[in-house]
Design an enzyme around this catalytic site. Sequence first.
Site, PDB file in Angstrom:
ATOM      1  N   HIS A 176       0.841  -1.188   0.000  1.00 53.62           N
ATOM      2  CA  HIS A 176       0.000   0.000   0.000  1.00 53.62           C
ATOM      3  C   HIS A 176       0.887   1.252   0.000  1.00 53.62           C
ATOM      4  O   HIS A 176       0.415   2.366   0.201  1.00 53.62           O
ATOM      5  CB  HIS A 176      -0.921   0.007   1.227  1.00 53.62           C
ATOM      6  CG  HIS A 176      -1.985  -1.050   1.184  1.00 53.62           C
ATOM      7  ND1 HIS A 176      -1.722  -2.397   1.338  1.00 53.62           N
ATOM      8  CD2 HIS A 176      -3.333  -0.964   0.994  1.00 53.62           C
ATOM      9  CE1 HIS A 176      -2.851  -3.083   1.254  1.00 53.62           C
ATOM     10  NE2 HIS A 176      -3.827  -2.244   1.050  1.00 53.62           N
ATOM     11  N   ALA A 226       2.945   3.843  -1.956  1.00 51.61           N
ATOM     12  CA  ALA A 226       2.965   4.359  -3.325  1.00 51.61           C
ATOM     13  C   ALA A 226       4.370   4.366  -3.919  1.00 51.61           C
ATOM     14  O   ALA A 226       4.559   4.066  -5.107  1.00 51.61           O
ATOM     15  CB  ALA A 226       2.379   5.763  -3.359  1.00 51.61           C
ATOM     16  N   ASP A 284       9.829  -6.397   1.728  1.00 55.33           N
ATOM     17  CA  ASP A 284       9.949  -5.821   3.060  1.00 55.33           C
ATOM     18  C   ASP A 284      11.359  -5.281   3.152  1.00 55.33           C
ATOM     19  O   ASP A 284      12.325  -5.987   2.829  1.00 55.33           O
ATOM     20  CB  ASP A 284       9.685  -6.837   4.172  1.00 55.33           C
ATOM     21  CG  ASP A 284       9.403  -6.114   5.496  1.00 55.33           C
ATOM     22  OD1 ASP A 284       8.429  -5.358   5.555  1.00 55.33           O
ATOM     23  OD2 ASP A 284      10.165  -6.304   6.457  1.00 55.33           O
ATOM     24  N   SER A 285      11.470  -4.043   3.536  1.00 52.98           N
ATOM     25  CA  SER A 285      12.785  -3.410   3.509  1.00 52.98           C
ATOM     26  C   SER A 285      12.914  -2.424   4.651  1.00 52.98           C
ATOM     27  O   SER A 285      11.935  -2.039   5.285  1.00 52.98           O
ATOM     28  CB  SER A 285      12.993  -2.687   2.168  1.00 52.98           C
ATOM     29  OG  SER A 285      11.941  -1.775   1.929  1.00 52.98           O
ATOM     30  N   GLY A 299      10.770   7.689   2.008  1.00 56.33           N
ATOM     31  CA  GLY A 299      11.299   7.139   3.247  1.00 56.33           C
ATOM     32  C   GLY A 299      12.565   7.840   3.702  1.00 56.33           C
ATOM     33  O   GLY A 299      12.647   9.064   3.748  1.00 56.33           O
ATOM     34  N   TYR A 300      13.579   7.038   3.999  1.00 57.64           N
ATOM     35  CA  TYR A 300      14.846   7.554   4.520  1.00 57.64           C
ATOM     36  C   TYR A 300      15.844   7.916   3.421  1.00 57.64           C
ATOM     37  O   TYR A 300      17.002   8.242   3.711  1.00 57.64           O
ATOM     38  CB  TYR A 300      15.484   6.508   5.444  1.00 57.64           C
ATOM     39  CG  TYR A 300      14.668   6.169   6.662  1.00 57.64           C
ATOM     40  CD1 TYR A 300      14.811   6.887   7.859  1.00 57.64           C
ATOM     41  CD2 TYR A 300      13.748   5.123   6.640  1.00 57.64           C
ATOM     42  CE1 TYR A 300      14.063   6.572   8.984  1.00 57.64           C
ATOM     43  CE2 TYR A 300      12.991   4.803   7.762  1.00 57.64           C
ATOM     44  CZ  TYR A 300      13.153   5.528   8.922  1.00 57.64           C
ATOM     45  OH  TYR A 300      12.411   5.219  10.041  1.00 57.64           O
ATOM     46  N   ASP A 301      15.410   7.878   2.171  1.00 54.71           N
ATOM     47  CA  ASP A 301      16.327   8.105   1.047  1.00 54.71           C
ATOM     48  C   ASP A 301      17.172   9.371   1.175  1.00 54.71           C
ATOM     49  O   ASP A 301      18.376   9.335   0.881  1.00 54.71           O
ATOM     50  CB  ASP A 301      15.551   8.140  -0.273  1.00 54.71           C
ATOM     51  CG  ASP A 301      15.157   6.752  -0.760  1.00 54.71           C
ATOM     52  OD1 ASP A 301      15.567   5.760  -0.120  1.00 54.71           O
ATOM     53  OD2 ASP A 301      14.440   6.663  -1.772  1.00 54.71           O
ATOM     54  N   HIS A 309      19.077  -1.401  -2.971  1.00 49.31           N
ATOM     55  CA  HIS A 309      18.848  -2.697  -2.351  1.00 49.31           C
ATOM     56  C   HIS A 309      17.713  -3.453  -3.039  1.00 49.31           C
ATOM     57  O   HIS A 309      17.810  -4.652  -3.280  1.00 49.31           O
ATOM     58  CB  HIS A 309      18.533  -2.519  -0.862  1.00 49.31           C
ATOM     59  CG  HIS A 309      17.501  -1.469  -0.575  1.00 49.31           C
ATOM     60  ND1 HIS A 309      17.605  -0.170  -1.020  1.00 49.31           N
ATOM     61  CD2 HIS A 309      16.316  -1.517   0.107  1.00 49.31           C
ATOM     62  CE1 HIS A 309      16.558   0.537  -0.627  1.00 49.31           C
ATOM     63  NE2 HIS A 309      15.749  -0.261   0.051  1.00 49.31           N
TER      64      HIS A 309
END
Length: 211
Positions: free
Chosen positions: A16, A18, A76-77, A159-161, A194
Amino acid sequence: MSQHRILSGRVVIATHNAGKLVEMRELLAPFGVEAVSAGELGLPEPDETGTMFSENAAIKANAAAQASGLPAFADDSGLCVNALDGAPGLFSARWAGESKDFGGAMARVAAEIEKRGDTTRRAHFVSALVIAWPDGHTETFEGRVFGQIVPPRGAKGFGYDPMFLPDGHDRTFGEISSEEKHGVDWQTGDALSHRARAFVLLAQACLRRPA
């Protein structure tokens, strides 16, 4: 060891998120696989009770495969920071809270590293990809990219990019294009992110390019 099964036709991307959905669709596109997301199908998000990335990916993929009757593809990362004993790790999304405030999550990572007095700021991203079929057959692949934590830069990615600087590069994941981040050189199998590295292994085992 069971023989790899070839994925074709229609597949559910069990996410879910995006950002993940965009990356997965772009990765699958060259292989003629039609991708529909769990969100688009209205499938619920299962509880992620695993203790490893691969376990959580399998939970999501199997749930989507059973609910849809189609093969399902799940990732899952997370970000694992050496100074934080691998945190946020499996809880990377939870650190952002229900509001998905990754600005706050990045600030928390930086503050926790500062508390530990770590100067190396070493970290890595992990991605576990699982394909599950409705009959229970699964295939699992994992990729990692190593680098260090830096003050957030760039508004690309998710995210944390923005706070992750991969080794050998002078731009964060938040500063590079999606094509650079998860593009694959299919002649050499080289990839940067990754998720793309895990996908190379998956593609070599379970995908075939259209003639």
